[in-house]
Design a protein around this motif. Sequence first.
Motif, PDB file in Angstrom:
ATOM      1  N   ALA A  10      63.956   3.234  45.601  1.00 58.09           N
ATOM      2  CA  ALA A  10      64.397   3.289  47.155  1.00 58.09           C
ATOM      3  C   ALA A  10      64.639   1.879  47.477  1.00 58.09           C
ATOM      4  N   VAL A  11      65.637   2.001  48.499  1.00 55.83           N
ATOM      5  CA  VAL A  11      66.185   0.843  49.080  1.00 55.83           C
ATOM      6  C   VAL A  11      66.377   0.764  50.538  1.00 55.83           C
ATOM      7  N   TYR A  12      65.593  -0.194  51.117  1.00 54.83           N
ATOM      8  CA  TYR A  12      65.654  -0.076  52.631  1.00 54.83           C
ATOM      9  C   TYR A  12      66.599  -1.627  53.088  1.00 54.83           C
ATOM     10  N   ILE A  13      67.622  -1.519  53.704  1.00 58.19           N
ATOM     11  CA  ILE A  13      68.300  -2.718  54.191  1.00 58.19           C
ATOM     12  C   ILE A  13      68.372  -2.804  55.668  1.00 58.19           C
ATOM     13  N   GLU A  47      71.028 -12.108  48.933  1.00 60.99           N
ATOM     14  CA  GLU A  47      69.584 -11.410  48.721  1.00 60.99           C
ATOM     15  C   GLU A  47      69.626 -10.247  47.602  1.00 60.99           C
ATOM     16  N   MET A  48      70.524  -9.528  47.763  1.00 60.28           N
ATOM     17  CA  MET A  48      70.565  -8.395  46.763  1.00 60.28           C
ATOM     18  C   MET A  48      70.736  -8.896  45.380  1.00 60.28           C
ATOM     19  N   TYR A 267      62.574  -1.605  47.665  1.00 60.49           N
ATOM     20  CA  TYR A 267      63.131  -2.759  47.991  1.00 60.49           C
ATOM     21  C   TYR A 267      63.174  -2.934  49.504  1.00 60.49           C
ATOM     22  N   GLY A 268      63.126  -4.218  49.886  1.00 62.97           N
ATOM     23  CA  GLY A 268      63.210  -4.429  51.579  1.00 62.97           C
ATOM     24  C   GLY A 268      64.173  -5.679  51.596  1.00 62.97           C
ATOM     25  N   ILE A 269      65.369  -5.297  51.944  1.00 63.79           N
ATOM     26  CA  ILE A 269      66.475  -6.120  52.080  1.00 63.79           C
ATOM     27  C   ILE A 269      66.810  -6.625  53.532  1.00 63.79           C
ATOM     28  N   GLY A 270      67.078  -7.908  53.857  1.00 61.02           N
ATOM     29  CA  GLY A 270      67.571  -8.216  55.417  1.00 61.02           C
ATOM     30  C   GLY A 270      66.562  -8.846  56.052  1.00 61.02           C
ATOM     31  N   GLY A 272      63.871  -9.841  58.428  1.00 55.51           N
ATOM     32  CA  GLY A 272      62.561  -9.047  58.747  1.00 55.51           C
ATOM     33  C   GLY A 272      62.165  -7.778  58.127  1.00 55.51           C
ATOM     34  N   ALA A 273      62.958  -7.500  57.165  1.00 50.29           N
ATOM     35  CA  ALA A 273      62.745  -6.196  56.219  1.00 50.29           C
ATOM     36  C   ALA A 273      61.426  -6.664  55.195  1.00 50.29           C
ATOM     37  N   HIS A 274      60.689  -5.458  55.250  1.00 50.96           N
ATOM     38  CA  HIS A 274      59.637  -5.321  54.342  1.00 50.96           C
ATOM     39  C   HIS A 274      59.756  -4.647  53.194  1.00 50.96           C
ATOM     40  N   GLY A 275      59.303  -5.094  51.796  1.00 49.51           N
ATOM     41  CA  GLY A 275      59.467  -4.663  50.823  1.00 49.51           C
ATOM     42  C   GLY A 275      58.046  -4.401  50.016  1.00 49.51           C
ATOM     43  N   TYR A 276      58.014  -3.482  48.848  1.00 48.06           N
ATOM     44  CA  TYR A 276      56.787  -3.083  48.089  1.00 48.06           C
ATOM     45  C   TYR A 276      57.306  -2.801  46.700  1.00 48.06           C
ATOM     46  N   MET A 277      57.278  -4.154  45.879  1.00 46.78           N
ATOM     47  CA  MET A 277      57.442  -3.966  44.590  1.00 46.78           C
ATOM     48  C   MET A 277      56.456  -4.723  43.646  1.00 46.78           C
ATOM     49  N   HIS A 278      56.283  -3.986  42.436  1.00 44.78           N
ATOM     50  CA  HIS A 278      55.305  -4.407  41.522  1.00 44.78           C
ATOM     51  C   HIS A 278      53.902  -4.747  41.923  1.00 44.78           C
ATOM     52  N   GLY A 279      53.407  -4.135  43.041  1.00 45.70           N
ATOM     53  CA  GLY A 279      52.207  -4.061  43.562  1.00 45.70           C
ATOM     54  C   GLY A 279      52.015  -5.265  44.598  1.00 45.70           C
ATOM     55  N   ARG A 280      53.201  -5.836  45.120  1.00 42.68           N
ATOM     56  CA  ARG A 280      53.138  -6.877  46.007  1.00 42.68           C
ATOM     57  C   ARG A 280      54.047  -6.411  47.313  1.00 42.68           C
ATOM     58  N   ARG A 281      53.682  -6.805  48.169  1.00 46.00           N
ATOM     59  CA  ARG A 281      54.182  -6.391  49.766  1.00 46.00           C
ATOM     60  C   ARG A 281      54.877  -7.844  50.122  1.00 46.00           C
TER      61      ARG A 281
END
Length: 387
Positions: A10-13, A47-48, A267-270, A272-281
């Motif tokens: 999933a990707v948030y931009i 960033e992408m 993925y959180g791109i942009g 102020g975006a938040h992301g959650y990948m490989h157990g890390r926020r």
Amino acid sequence: MIQRVETPGAVYIHIPFCTNKCHYCDFNSYVLKGQPVMDYLDALEREMERTVRLVPPRTIETIFVGGGTPTVLLPDQMASFLQRVRAYFPDRSAQLEFSMEANPGTTDKEKLQAMKEGGVNRISFGVQSFDNALLEGIGRIHNTDDVYRSIDNARSVGFTNMSIDLMFGLPRQTVAIMHDTLDKALELGLPHYSIYSLKVEENTLFHTLYHKNQLPLPDEEEELDMFLLIMERLKQAGYQQYEISNFAKPGYESRHNSMYWLNRSYYGIGAGAHGYMHGRRHVNIKGVQPYIDATRSGLPQLEQHEISEQEAMEDFMMVGLRLLRGVNRADFNRQFGTELEAVFGSEIDRLTARKLLEPTLEGYRLSERGVLLGNEVFAEFLSAETV
């Protein structure tokens, strides 16, 4: 813990630009005038590129473009932006859900065509109310005519999967006004509705007015009556309440938001975006120019932290119980290698005794009373001592 190895699907931009700042909004957004839009799109691309090099994506199931108001982009900017998204996330599921938030009044046919050609297949319109006086009172710049025009335009270029956001508990809103808004919303026959209660957040005009005792909010009982009315009306109209604030026809549930509620990686791109990948926020730098500058030398992250197993278990319960089907003990076991009741047995027993939770064949869900008191339920797990 499965999140430590799960590659996001999933990707948030985030597009942080808006025509104006609404009175209740605490999202990371900035008035568009004078902003370096193309520089920002270039920064998103940087960033992408770095992100997918560090964490190569698997098949992408959902993309969500939020804001701000992504549809303030001009048609050529929109086409350029979506072309870059395609370039860095090319491996997409045949059932990809590609959502974009839109503000009524910022979606002419040319822009909607650029969105459709760029791969967007779901639009979420920020309508909030069908009462023009209420819209003006919360700082929205559109009116109800803009809503109808925007939805007609979207249908004319071929969009069928659409949602609108509505709000309740607004200043000077009554149950009768909510009734009228629901009449008008349901007449549109859309497959999905999101209906949220107003929260007075810090750093908003409403927060300032609230502390000056100048915000005429409905009382708690009237707000509860609005929520009960919303649930009843949507149910009567054939919509399933699949999450506390979300209602859909079968097959039209938001799959992207379900990634969050199921505690999956994204993925959180942009800015102020938040992301959650490989157990890390992580959360990105918020300011537009600082974000742009940071992408020139590395990932534009403001902070990141590893999620402990305890925190991940608590998150699983708090976000999972927002779904009305509830949490699944087999999912819990798959993610954490232990039994749900072994970790949260005492909390579950307490909440079940208070008739806020009820058992299902697969696990536990909010009771009818629990849906109305969700925050009390979630707080139990936030303070839980896991073993």
